[in-house]
Scaffold this motif. Structure first.
Motif, mmCIF file in Angstrom:
data_model
loop_
_atom_site.group_PDB
_atom_site.id
_atom_site.type_symbol
_atom_site.label_atom_id
_atom_site.label_comp_id
_atom_site.label_asym_id
_atom_site.label_seq_id
_atom_site.Cartn_x
_atom_site.Cartn_y
_atom_site.Cartn_z
ATOM 1 N N VAL A 152 -20.501 -66.216 -67.702
ATOM 2 C CA VAL A 152 -21.578 -66.878 -66.951
ATOM 3 C C VAL A 152 -22.591 -65.819 -66.528
ATOM 4 C CG1 VAL A 152 -22.182 -68.290 -64.953
ATOM 5 C CG2 VAL A 152 -19.989 -68.659 -66.112
ATOM 6 N N ALA A 153 -23.867 -66.093 -66.790
ATOM 7 C CA ALA A 153 -24.941 -65.180 -66.391
ATOM 8 C C ALA A 153 -26.054 -65.983 -65.727
ATOM 9 C CB ALA A 153 -25.474 -64.415 -67.601
ATOM 10 N N CYS A 208 -24.923 -67.631 -77.027
ATOM 11 C CA CYS A 208 -25.452 -67.960 -75.707
ATOM 12 C C CYS A 208 -25.891 -69.418 -75.690
ATOM 13 C CB CYS A 208 -26.637 -67.040 -75.420
ATOM 14 S SG CYS A 208 -27.307 -67.189 -73.764
ATOM 15 N N THR A 209 -25.707 -70.073 -74.546
ATOM 16 C CA THR A 209 -26.197 -71.442 -74.392
ATOM 17 C C THR A 209 -26.801 -71.608 -73.009
ATOM 18 O OG1 THR A 209 -25.637 -73.780 -74.784
ATOM 19 C CG2 THR A 209 -24.085 -72.514 -73.449
ATOM 20 N N THR A 255 -17.310 -64.149 -77.257
ATOM 21 C CA THR A 255 -17.301 -65.154 -76.193
ATOM 22 C C THR A 255 -18.702 -65.702 -75.951
ATOM 23 O OG1 THR A 255 -15.420 -64.110 -75.097
ATOM 24 C CG2 THR A 255 -16.812 -65.520 -73.732
ATOM 25 N N LEU A 256 -18.772 -66.986 -75.717
ATOM 26 C CA LEU A 256 -20.035 -67.640 -75.380
ATOM 27 C C LEU A 256 -20.464 -67.255 -73.969
ATOM 28 C CD1 LEU A 256 -22.125 -69.944 -76.225
ATOM 29 C CD2 LEU A 256 -20.661 -71.473 -74.884
ATOM 30 N N THR A 257 -21.732 -66.998 -73.782
ATOM 31 C CA THR A 257 -22.299 -66.777 -72.451
ATOM 32 C C THR A 257 -23.119 -67.992 -72.052
ATOM 33 O OG1 THR A 257 -22.378 -64.361 -72.630
ATOM 34 C CG2 THR A 257 -23.895 -65.384 -71.077
ATOM 35 N N ILE A 258 -22.813 -68.537 -70.897
ATOM 36 C CA ILE A 258 -23.592 -69.639 -70.333
ATOM 37 C C ILE A 258 -24.663 -69.041 -69.437
ATOM 38 C CG2 ILE A 258 -23.566 -71.663 -68.827
ATOM 39 C CD1 ILE A 258 -20.662 -72.130 -69.633
ATOM 40 N N MET A 259 -25.916 -69.236 -69.809
ATOM 41 C CA MET A 259 -27.032 -68.825 -68.958
ATOM 42 C C MET A 259 -27.410 -70.026 -68.095
ATOM 43 S SD MET A 259 -28.024 -65.644 -69.576
ATOM 44 C CE MET A 259 -29.752 -65.580 -69.085
ATOM 45 N N VAL A 313 -21.331 -73.405 -61.817
ATOM 46 C CA VAL A 313 -20.706 -73.325 -63.141
ATOM 47 C C VAL A 313 -19.392 -72.565 -63.055
ATOM 48 C CG1 VAL A 313 -20.955 -72.404 -65.471
ATOM 49 C CG2 VAL A 313 -22.893 -73.538 -64.361
ATOM 50 N N ALA A 314 -19.373 -71.458 -62.322
ATOM 51 C CA ALA A 314 -18.142 -70.675 -62.175
ATOM 52 C C ALA A 314 -17.058 -71.496 -61.484
ATOM 53 C CB ALA A 314 -18.433 -69.399 -61.383
#
Length: 324
Positions: free
Chosen positions: A73-74, A6-7, A47-51, A58-59
């Motif tokens: 994306v969260a 996560c980042t 997979t990396l999740t972008i918080m 971002v999307a």
């Protein structure tokens, strides 16, 4: 134990950009996150999740990518408030991210919190992951870099101000890497919020600002109370590299699982243009950036030496003039 990479990408056009950022595009960190995710995919990692507080923006930036290649994306629910001119403004919201993860991560998962300006070169050692899972927390101790740079007395003073206590063995932890179980996050987050409150109220007394100050204070306090912290840097799970810096031999970083490149964000953004991450290609570019950095450092030293010599010569002439 499953890993949840996560980042944080916090978007605020009114806030000052990070001190190490030269790109004024508020979504430049999305490109860095794409590079990080590509490097994770290359290793077969999750997979990396972008918080982010701006999921639609971002999307939109990710829309042209193949769906299977995109980071997830969260939505981040931001709760903390601080002046927008605070150094490392966006990084402070990692506290909100950790809070959300504490309540949403499955019990058999660990948060792998990473800065966007990183790449994965090698898989994390399975035994190290197991040790971190048993202890609850894997942290990156960068005291050997921070203490000499700013003076140990000043760094320790800041930590103890924010912790509101004398610390037995003060250490400074890098904010670019954290491995944490949900249980440990539920212990860490309340302590970090208390440290954050003191950090905010005492900000004028502090030399150091950013998430590392109050998260480090919280980790030190927990360690004094018996919490085991697994120091992942010793295992080369992560290394922080500045182009041109002689702190470590460049080859040392080639054996790290993750490399943090806070001064080479442009390099990561260029690498994100490739569909696939190729470690050898990236390493060549990193070496070139390092050599250029070495040349810049050398040139600066020469300029300082010449300036010092000129000042000494002018002072000598002035002194002779006074004697005459």
């Amino acid at each position: 134990m499953n890993l949840f990479p996560c980042t944080l990408v916090y978007v605020d056009v009114d806030a000052n950009p990070g001190p190490n950022s030269t790109n004024r595009d508020p979504l430049s960190y999305v490109s860095q996150a794409v590079c990080l995710n590509n490097s994770l995919r290359q290793l077969g990692m999750p997979t990396l999740t972008i918080m982010t507080n701006a999921p639609a923006l971002v999307a939109q930036r990710l829309a042209k990518m193949l769906p299977q290649n995109r980071p997830a994306v969260a939505t981040l629910t931001a709760t903390i408030e601080l002046p927008k001119n605070t150094p490392f403004y966006a990084a402070h919201f990692k506290l909100d991210l950790m809070d959300q993860m504490a309540g949403s991560l499955p019990v058999d998962s660990m948060l792998l919190l990473l800065d966007a300006d990183m790449v994965a070169l090698l898989p994390l050692d399975s035994e190290l992951i197991e040790r971190c899972a048993e202890a609850g927390l894997g942290v990156f101790d960068i005291s050997d870099q921070v203490f000499p740079a700013y003076g140990s007395e000043r760094v320790v003073a800041d930590l103890e101000i924010v912790a509101d206590r004398r610390l037995r063995n003060p250490r400074w932890y890098g904010g670019e890497f954290l491995l944490a179980t949900p249980d440990s996050l539920r212990t860490l987050v309340p302590r970090a919020r208390a440290s954050y409150a003191r950090y905010l109220s005492e900000s004028e007394r502090l030399k150091h600002h950013g998430d590392e100050a109050f998260i480090s204070a919280a980790l030190n306090s927990l360690a004094d109370e018996g919490q085991v912290l697994i120091e992942v840097g010793a295992y080369q799970a992560v290394g922080r590299h500045w182009a041109g810096n002689n702190y470590r031999d460049l080859r040392w970083f080639r054996c790290c699982s993750f490399v943090h490149l806070p001064g080479s964000k442009a390099l990561l953004e260029k690498e994100a243009r490739f569909v696939e991450f190729v470690p050898d290609r990236f390493w060549r570019h990193m070496r070139v950036a390092h050599l250029r950095g070495r040349m810049r450092h050398a040139a600066k030293r020469i300029v300082r030496m010449l300036s010092g010599a000129r000042l000494a010569m002018l002072s000598a002439h002035a002194l002779r003039g006074l004697k005459g």
